[in-house]
Design a protein around this motif. Structure first.
Motif, PDB file in Angstrom:
ATOM      1  N   ILE A 178      71.392  27.750  19.613  1.00  0.00           N
ATOM      2  CA  ILE A 178      70.841  26.803  18.641  1.00  0.00           C
ATOM      3  C   ILE A 178      69.488  27.303  18.139  1.00  0.00           C
ATOM      4  CG2 ILE A 178      69.906  24.477  18.372  1.00  0.00           C
ATOM      5  CD1 ILE A 178      72.081  23.518  20.300  1.00  0.00           C
ATOM      6  N   MET A 179      68.696  27.819  19.067  1.00  0.00           N
ATOM      7  CA  MET A 179      67.385  28.353  18.703  1.00  0.00           C
ATOM      8  C   MET A 179      67.518  29.492  17.697  1.00  0.00           C
ATOM      9  SD  MET A 179      64.791  30.447  21.169  1.00  0.00           S
ATOM     10  CE  MET A 179      65.875  31.889  21.082  1.00  0.00           C
ATOM     11  N   ALA A 180      68.475  30.377  17.927  1.00  0.00           N
ATOM     12  CA  ALA A 180      68.602  31.565  17.082  1.00  0.00           C
ATOM     13  C   ALA A 180      69.313  31.283  15.764  1.00  0.00           C
ATOM     14  CB  ALA A 180      69.350  32.656  17.849  1.00  0.00           C
ATOM     15  N   SER A 181      70.434  30.544  15.822  1.00  0.00           N
ATOM     16  CA  SER A 181      71.251  30.387  14.626  1.00  0.00           C
ATOM     17  C   SER A 181      70.737  29.308  13.688  1.00  0.00           C
ATOM     18  CB  SER A 181      72.700  30.077  15.018  1.00  0.00           C
ATOM     19  OG  SER A 181      72.765  28.880  15.757  1.00  0.00           O
ATOM     20  N   LEU A 182      70.181  28.240  14.236  1.00  0.00           N
ATOM     21  CA  LEU A 182      69.717  27.126  13.415  1.00  0.00           C
ATOM     22  C   LEU A 182      68.213  27.130  13.215  1.00  0.00           C
ATOM     23  CD1 LEU A 182      71.945  24.246  14.867  1.00  0.00           C
ATOM     24  CD2 LEU A 182      72.379  25.757  12.910  1.00  0.00           C
ATOM     25  N   ASN A 183      67.561  28.148  13.718  1.00  0.00           N
ATOM     26  CA  ASN A 183      66.107  28.265  13.574  1.00  0.00           C
ATOM     27  C   ASN A 183      65.393  27.040  14.154  1.00  0.00           C
ATOM     28  OD1 ASN A 183      63.758  29.614  12.865  1.00  0.00           O
ATOM     29  ND2 ASN A 183      63.663  28.687  10.828  1.00  0.00           N
ATOM     30  N   GLN A 184      65.903  26.562  15.274  1.00  0.00           N
ATOM     31  CA  GLN A 184      65.308  25.423  15.966  1.00  0.00           C
ATOM     32  C   GLN A 184      64.611  25.934  17.221  1.00  0.00           C
ATOM     33  OE1 GLN A 184      65.235  22.159  14.961  1.00  0.00           O
ATOM     34  NE2 GLN A 184      66.176  22.853  13.044  1.00  0.00           N
ATOM     35  N   GLY A 185      63.346  26.296  17.063  1.00  0.00           N
ATOM     36  CA  GLY A 185      62.614  26.885  18.182  1.00  0.00           C
ATOM     37  C   GLY A 185      62.454  25.952  19.358  1.00  0.00           C
ATOM     38  N   ALA A 186      62.453  24.623  19.114  1.00  0.00           N
ATOM     39  CA  ALA A 186      62.255  23.667  20.206  1.00  0.00           C
ATOM     40  C   ALA A 186      63.379  23.723  21.231  1.00  0.00           C
ATOM     41  CB  ALA A 186      62.131  22.251  19.645  1.00  0.00           C
ATOM     42  N   ALA A 187      64.554  24.222  20.849  1.00  0.00           N
ATOM     43  CA  ALA A 187      65.678  24.284  21.783  1.00  0.00           C
ATOM     44  C   ALA A 187      65.384  25.194  22.963  1.00  0.00           C
ATOM     45  CB  ALA A 187      66.940  24.760  21.062  1.00  0.00           C
ATOM     46  N   VAL A 188      64.453  26.131  22.807  1.00  0.00           N
ATOM     47  CA  VAL A 188      64.157  27.054  23.898  1.00  0.00           C
ATOM     48  C   VAL A 188      63.562  26.327  25.092  1.00  0.00           C
ATOM     49  CG1 VAL A 188      61.779  27.650  23.218  1.00  0.00           C
ATOM     50  CG2 VAL A 188      63.195  29.344  24.387  1.00  0.00           C
TER      51      VAL A 188
END
Length: 431
Positions: A178-188
């Protein structure tokens, strides 16, 4: 010097050094917020990742040990204890902060009014617009973890390690995807917590504990700690190299997880982090984290300080004073109330009616007991009603307060020497 063995790890009830590690994490956050540009290398998230890894490790270990004792965890008890552990002090700090901003006529200008619905929800704080309680974003991350992780990993009861570890790895990979594909850094940040969960699963099982055991050697701990310090100094260049923070955060969290086993065992790291001042600060670290902004307001308004080591020291001191009041008058009473609400009730044991003993029977006893002789302990054990075990799941470093030792494993397989209990003290600070 030796490595920690499995039996000592499972028998330990408390790891004081984890409080010291929490103290370091809280101080890192204060340094970043009030130290100025010179302390930017601390980053705004590095101390937080230490908290996240610890949360995943501790919550999972507590659940696994409760499952061993009772067969499955009580979801109701878990959620009640979490509510009374997290929310009371959080809501008190939020109310005081809103009152201060209102008195200073800054409730709207600081963005606190617009963000207040998010702050009040406690679950959506990581989606809040910038406001005066900006550090509360971590509470939203952890609240969602506390809500979902027990349901996913423990609601079905005891399941094999392979399945539970596989679930953890799948969730971890999903967070990174999710972090990589959707550019959602908070998922990390969820991946960070899951790294702590995976470490707890590996250390709880005898078979996989051997994979982690070399990390508990004091020499390995010092080497990993040195690497940890070097990584901290090169955080900003690493962010530039990798084109953003999320990948660096993930790697940093792995390093924290590698450091954690050595902290649990005797050695230089354990000794430093187990000192009384570190424990005192660590026990109040949650409140320190919450009140740091309020303490910074007090310091800046009264002393007109500028960012730097002086402002950091004063802010940390004022934060500790406020946190101590909250710890004594809010945190501890509310935690104890949560424990009382979830404590198993003692079952009533009906007593048998007394039977008269014929006088002749007393005279014919072969060896009458002396009237002053104490009862044999074995006979006393037959009538004693043990108090129910208290699952102290609210202290971050108390892994198991059940006074009973883990049940011995009755099998014919020879136990390797490294897994036998040590004849000397464990050095893990069990209570």
């Amino acid at each position: 010097m030796r490595m920690l063995n499995y039996n000592d790890y499972r028998a330990a009830r408390r790891f004081p050094a984890l409080d010291g590690l929490r103290a370091i994490a809280a101080l890192m956050v204060v340094f970043f917020h009030f130290g100025g540009p010179h302390w930017a290398r601390m980053s705004g998230w590095s101390g937080v990742q230490v908290f996240f890894v610890l949360s995943g490790f501790l919550i999972t270990t507590l659940a696994l040990r409760e499952e061993d004792r009772a067969g499955r965890i009580s979801l109701r008890a878990f959620y009640v204890r979490r509510v009374f552990r997290i929310l009371p002090v959080y809501l008190v700090v939020l109310a005081v902060l809103v009152g201060v901003y209102h008195a200073r006529d800054q409730l709207r200008s600081t963005g606190t009014l617009a963000a207040l619905p998010y702050y009040a929800s406690t679950v959506l704080t990581d989606f809040a617009p910038p406001g005066g309680f900006i550090q509360s974003w971590t509470i939203g991350i952890e609240q969602k973890f506390y809500l979902l992780w027990p349901l996913l990993a423990f609601a079905a009861g005891a399941i094999p390690l392979v399945r539970r570890a596989g679930l953890t790895i799948i969730l971890l990979a999903l967070s990174l995807a999710i972090m990589a594909s959707l550019n959602q850094g908070a998922a990390v940040h969820y991946a960070t917590i899951l790294i702590g969960c995976l470490l707890a699963l590996l250390m709880h099982d005898r078979r996989t504990f051997r994979w982690v055991r070399p990390l508990t050697h004091p020499v390995a701990g010092v080497a990993i700690a040195a690497g940890f310090v070097v990584a901290q100094l090169f955080i900003q260049p690493a962010v530039s190299w990798f084109g953003g923070e999320p990948i660096v955060i993930a790697g940093y969290s792995v390093l924290v997880a590698l450091l954690l086993p050595s902290v649990l065992h005797v050695g230089p790291l354990n000794w430093v982090l187990s000192r009384r001042p570190m424990i005192i600060f660590g026990e109040r670290s949650y409140a320190v984290y919450l009140v740091q902004g309020l303490a910074g307001l007090v310091v800046i308004a009264t002393l007109n300080t500028r960012p730097g080591i002086g402002q950091v020291a004063l802010t940390a001191l004022v934060s500790l004073v406020i946190a101590d009041v909250l710890h004594r008058w809010v945190e501890q009473p509310m935690i104890e109330l949560g424990r009382r609400l979830t404590r198993p009730r003692r079952a009533a044991v009906p007593s048998a009616p007394a039977q008269p003993v014929p006088a002749a029977a007393g005279r014919t006893a072969a060896h009458p007991a002396h009237p002053k002789a104490p009862a044999h302990p074995r006979s006393a054990a037959r009538v004693a009603v043990p108090a129910p075990a208290r699952a102290d799941a609210d202290s971050g470093v108390t892994l198991d307060s059940n006074p009973r030792r883990p049940r011995p494993e009755h099998n014919r397989r020879k136990v390797p020497a490294g897994d036998r209990p040590a004849p000397s003290r464990t050095g893990t600070g069990s209570s």
